[in-house]
Design a protein around this motif. Structure first.
Motif, PDB file in Angstrom:
ATOM      1  N   GLU A 147     -12.826 -43.013  27.295  1.00  9.10           N
ATOM      2  CA  GLU A 147     -13.128 -43.715  28.548  1.00  9.10           C
ATOM      3  C   GLU A 147     -11.889 -43.819  29.440  1.00  9.10           C
ATOM      4  OE1 GLU A 147     -16.153 -44.770  25.526  1.00  9.10           O
ATOM      5  OE2 GLU A 147     -13.979 -44.763  25.478  1.00  9.10           O
ATOM      6  N   GLN A 148     -10.747 -44.148  28.849  1.00 13.47           N
ATOM      7  CA  GLN A 148      -9.513 -44.236  29.625  1.00 13.47           C
ATOM      8  C   GLN A 148      -9.134 -42.876  30.212  1.00 13.47           C
ATOM      9  OE1 GLN A 148      -7.246 -45.887  26.330  1.00 13.47           O
ATOM     10  NE2 GLN A 148      -6.798 -47.731  27.536  1.00 13.47           N
ATOM     11  N   ILE A 149      -9.302 -41.829  29.427  1.00 11.96           N
ATOM     12  CA  ILE A 149      -8.951 -40.482  29.879  1.00 11.96           C
ATOM     13  C   ILE A 149      -9.828 -40.067  31.052  1.00 11.96           C
ATOM     14  CG2 ILE A 149      -8.944 -38.045  29.211  1.00 11.96           C
ATOM     15  CD1 ILE A 149      -8.226 -39.148  26.316  1.00 11.96           C
ATOM     16  N   VAL A 150     -11.127 -40.267  30.934  1.00 12.07           N
ATOM     17  CA  VAL A 150     -12.044 -39.891  32.013  1.00 12.07           C
ATOM     18  C   VAL A 150     -11.784 -40.749  33.252  1.00 12.07           C
ATOM     19  CG1 VAL A 150     -14.487 -39.845  32.696  1.00 12.07           C
ATOM     20  CG2 VAL A 150     -13.770 -38.891  30.488  1.00 12.07           C
ATOM     21  N   ASP A 151     -11.569 -42.042  33.075  1.00 10.64           N
ATOM     22  CA  ASP A 151     -11.240 -42.906  34.215  1.00 10.64           C
ATOM     23  C   ASP A 151     -10.003 -42.393  34.941  1.00 10.64           C
ATOM     24  OD1 ASP A 151     -13.369 -44.623  33.738  1.00 10.64           O
ATOM     25  OD2 ASP A 151     -12.139 -46.180  32.791  1.00 10.64           O
ATOM     26  N   THR A 152      -8.964 -42.054  34.189  1.00 14.16           N
ATOM     27  CA  THR A 152      -7.732 -41.544  34.792  1.00 14.16           C
ATOM     28  C   THR A 152      -7.994 -40.251  35.545  1.00 14.16           C
ATOM     29  OG1 THR A 152      -6.358 -42.581  33.101  1.00 14.16           O
ATOM     30  CG2 THR A 152      -5.375 -40.742  34.320  1.00 14.16           C
ATOM     31  N   ALA A 153      -8.732 -39.337  34.939  1.00 17.19           N
ATOM     32  CA  ALA A 153      -9.004 -38.043  35.578  1.00 17.19           C
ATOM     33  C   ALA A 153      -9.750 -38.229  36.899  1.00 17.19           C
ATOM     34  CB  ALA A 153      -9.790 -37.144  34.631  1.00 17.19           C
ATOM     35  N   ILE A 154     -10.710 -39.127  36.912  1.00 19.35           N
ATOM     36  CA  ILE A 154     -11.475 -39.364  38.140  1.00 19.35           C
ATOM     37  C   ILE A 154     -10.607 -40.060  39.181  1.00 19.35           C
ATOM     38  CG2 ILE A 154     -13.419 -40.671  39.105  1.00 19.35           C
ATOM     39  CD1 ILE A 154     -14.912 -39.975  36.429  1.00 19.35           C
ATOM     40  N   GLN A 155      -9.890 -41.091  38.770  1.00 22.24           N
ATOM     41  CA  GLN A 155      -9.027 -41.823  39.707  1.00 22.24           C
ATOM     42  C   GLN A 155      -7.947 -40.930  40.300  1.00 22.24           C
ATOM     43  OE1 GLN A 155      -7.576 -45.131  37.415  1.00 22.24           O
ATOM     44  NE2 GLN A 155      -9.587 -46.081  37.292  1.00 22.24           N
ATOM     45  N   GLU A 156      -7.438 -40.008  39.503  1.00 22.87           N
ATOM     46  CA  GLU A 156      -6.351 -39.131  39.942  1.00 22.87           C
ATOM     47  C   GLU A 156      -6.854 -37.844  40.608  1.00 22.87           C
ATOM     48  OE1 GLU A 156      -3.191 -39.706  40.039  1.00 22.87           O
ATOM     49  OE2 GLU A 156      -3.094 -41.553  38.880  1.00 22.87           O
ATOM     50  N   ASP A 157      -8.173 -37.723  40.755  1.00 20.93           N
ATOM     51  CA  ASP A 157      -8.775 -36.534  41.358  1.00 20.93           C
ATOM     52  C   ASP A 157      -8.297 -35.265  40.650  1.00 20.93           C
ATOM     53  OD1 ASP A 157     -10.494 -35.259  43.116  1.00 20.93           O
ATOM     54  OD2 ASP A 157      -8.967 -35.028  44.673  1.00 20.93           O
ATOM     55  N   ALA A 158      -8.324 -35.309  39.327  1.00 18.27           N
ATOM     56  CA  ALA A 158      -7.836 -34.192  38.513  1.00 18.27           C
ATOM     57  C   ALA A 158      -8.796 -33.005  38.571  1.00 18.27           C
ATOM     58  CB  ALA A 158      -7.656 -34.636  37.069  1.00 18.27           C
ATOM     59  N   ASP A 159      -8.210 -31.828  38.446  1.00 18.47           N
ATOM     60  CA  ASP A 159      -8.984 -30.596  38.346  1.00 18.47           C
ATOM     61  C   ASP A 159      -9.304 -30.276  36.893  1.00 18.47           C
ATOM     62  OD1 ASP A 159      -8.816 -29.762  41.202  1.00 18.47           O
ATOM     63  OD2 ASP A 159      -6.679 -29.706  40.746  1.00 18.47           O
ATOM     64  N   ALA A 160      -8.467 -30.772  35.973  1.00 18.49           N
ATOM     65  CA  ALA A 160      -8.637 -30.456  34.555  1.00 18.49           C
ATOM     66  C   ALA A 160      -8.074 -31.573  33.698  1.00 18.49           C
ATOM     67  CB  ALA A 160      -7.935 -29.144  34.217  1.00 18.49           C
ATOM     68  N   ILE A 161      -8.562 -31.605  32.467  1.00 22.39           N
ATOM     69  CA  ILE A 161      -8.047 -32.508  31.430  1.00 22.39           C
ATOM     70  C   ILE A 161      -7.612 -31.636  30.270  1.00 22.39           C
ATOM     71  CG2 ILE A 161      -8.578 -34.333  29.762  1.00 22.39           C
ATOM     72  CD1 ILE A 161     -10.807 -35.267  31.700  1.00 22.39           C
ATOM     73  N   GLY A 162      -6.372 -31.807  29.840  1.00 23.50           N
ATOM     74  CA  GLY A 162      -5.865 -31.133  28.658  1.00 23.50           C
ATOM     75  C   GLY A 162      -5.731 -32.141  27.537  1.00 23.50           C
ATOM     76  N   LEU A 163      -6.484 -31.956  26.469  1.00 24.06           N
ATOM     77  CA  LEU A 163      -6.475 -32.884  25.341  1.00 24.06           C
ATOM     78  C   LEU A 163      -5.672 -32.298  24.191  1.00 24.06           C
ATOM     79  CD1 LEU A 163     -10.270 -33.781  25.334  1.00 24.06           C
ATOM     80  CD2 LEU A 163      -8.396 -35.199  26.204  1.00 24.06           C
ATOM     81  N   SER A 164      -4.862 -33.132  23.565  1.00 28.05           N
ATOM     82  CA  SER A 164      -4.081 -32.715  22.408  1.00 28.05           C
ATOM     83  C   SER A 164      -4.477 -33.576  21.224  1.00 28.05           C
ATOM     84  CB  SER A 164      -2.591 -32.898  22.705  1.00 28.05           C
ATOM     85  OG  SER A 164      -1.824 -32.676  21.538  1.00 28.05           O
ATOM     86  N   ILE A 165      -4.941 -32.907  20.166  1.00 29.34           N
ATOM     87  CA  ILE A 165      -5.390 -33.644  18.978  1.00 29.34           C
ATOM     88  C   ILE A 165      -4.850 -32.984  17.723  1.00 29.34           C
ATOM     89  CG2 ILE A 165      -7.378 -34.343  17.598  1.00 29.34           C
ATOM     90  CD1 ILE A 165      -8.964 -34.727  20.067  1.00 29.34           C
ATOM     91  N   LEU A 166      -4.196 -33.788  16.917  1.00 28.54           N
ATOM     92  CA  LEU A 166      -3.702 -33.319  15.620  1.00 28.54           C
ATOM     93  C   LEU A 166      -4.360 -34.065  14.468  1.00 28.54           C
ATOM     94  CD1 LEU A 166       0.097 -33.224  16.549  1.00 28.54           C
ATOM     95  CD2 LEU A 166      -1.520 -31.333  16.566  1.00 28.54           C
ATOM     96  N   SER A 167      -5.186 -35.049  14.781  1.00 30.27           N
ATOM     97  CA  SER A 167      -5.721 -35.952  13.767  1.00 30.27           C
ATOM     98  C   SER A 167      -6.983 -35.450  13.079  1.00 30.27           C
ATOM     99  CB  SER A 167      -6.034 -37.305  14.411  1.00 30.27           C
ATOM    100  OG  SER A 167      -7.093 -37.155  15.347  1.00 30.27           O
ATOM    101  N   GLY A 168      -7.592 -34.386  13.582  1.00 29.37           N
ATOM    102  CA  GLY A 168      -8.849 -33.914  13.004  1.00 29.37           C
ATOM    103  C   GLY A 168     -10.071 -34.512  13.657  1.00 29.37           C
ATOM    104  N   ALA A 169      -9.901 -35.338  14.672  1.00 29.04           N
ATOM    105  CA  ALA A 169     -11.037 -35.989  15.333  1.00 29.04           C
ATOM    106  C   ALA A 169     -11.520 -35.216  16.556  1.00 29.04           C
ATOM    107  CB  ALA A 169     -10.642 -37.413  15.727  1.00 29.04           C
TER     108      ALA A 169
END
Length: 135
Positions: A47-69
């Motif tokens: 939710e925080q990531i999507v809120d930030t992307a929308i508020q910042e008028d982002a073109d893309a989201i790059g997610l980094s995951i090492l936890s297996g989730a």
């Protein structure tokens, strides 16, 4: 649509994973390539990531995951983007993601997955070639 200016990318570390060196390296490479990068820091909820992307008028989201989730968190980000009518924001990711998990993630809408060994140049090239490209 006539979008101009640098590509805007939110780089995020969802979930409980506490290792962010790779995300910071990618954020810097994208920035050095002329993109505007918003790094959200550790332990972000989808939710925080999507809120930030929308508020910042982002073109893309790059997610980094090492936890297996990745199967849970990547999909949740995609669902929230759909719920918020923001599916035009491309989602790509990287981290420790088994090869067998990549096709199902792409089928669900993740645009690209980068695994260990991917170069920063290849990621920058992919973003330049695939973000803001008309469908």
């Amino acid at each position: 649509m006539g979008v101009s200016g640098p590509i805007r990318v939110v780089v995020a570390k969802p979930g409980l994973d506490g290792h962010d060196r790779g995300a910071k390296v990618i954020a810097r490479a994208l920035r050095d390539a002329g993109m505007e990068v918003i790094y959200t820091g550790l332990h972000q909820t989808p939710e925080q990531i999507v809120d930030t992307a929308i508020q910042e008028d982002a073109d893309a989201i790059g997610l980094s995951i090492l936890s297996g989730a990745h199967n849970t968190l990547f999909v949740k980000v995609l669902e929230l983007l759909k719920d918020r009518d923001a599916e035009d924001i491309k989602v790509f990711g990287g981290g420790i993601i088994p090869d067998a998990d990549i096709p199902p993630l792409k089928e669900k809408g993740v645009a690209e997955i980068f695994t260990p060994g991917a170069t920063t140049a290849s990621i920058v090239d992919w973003v330049n070639a695939n973000v803001r490209v008309a469908a």
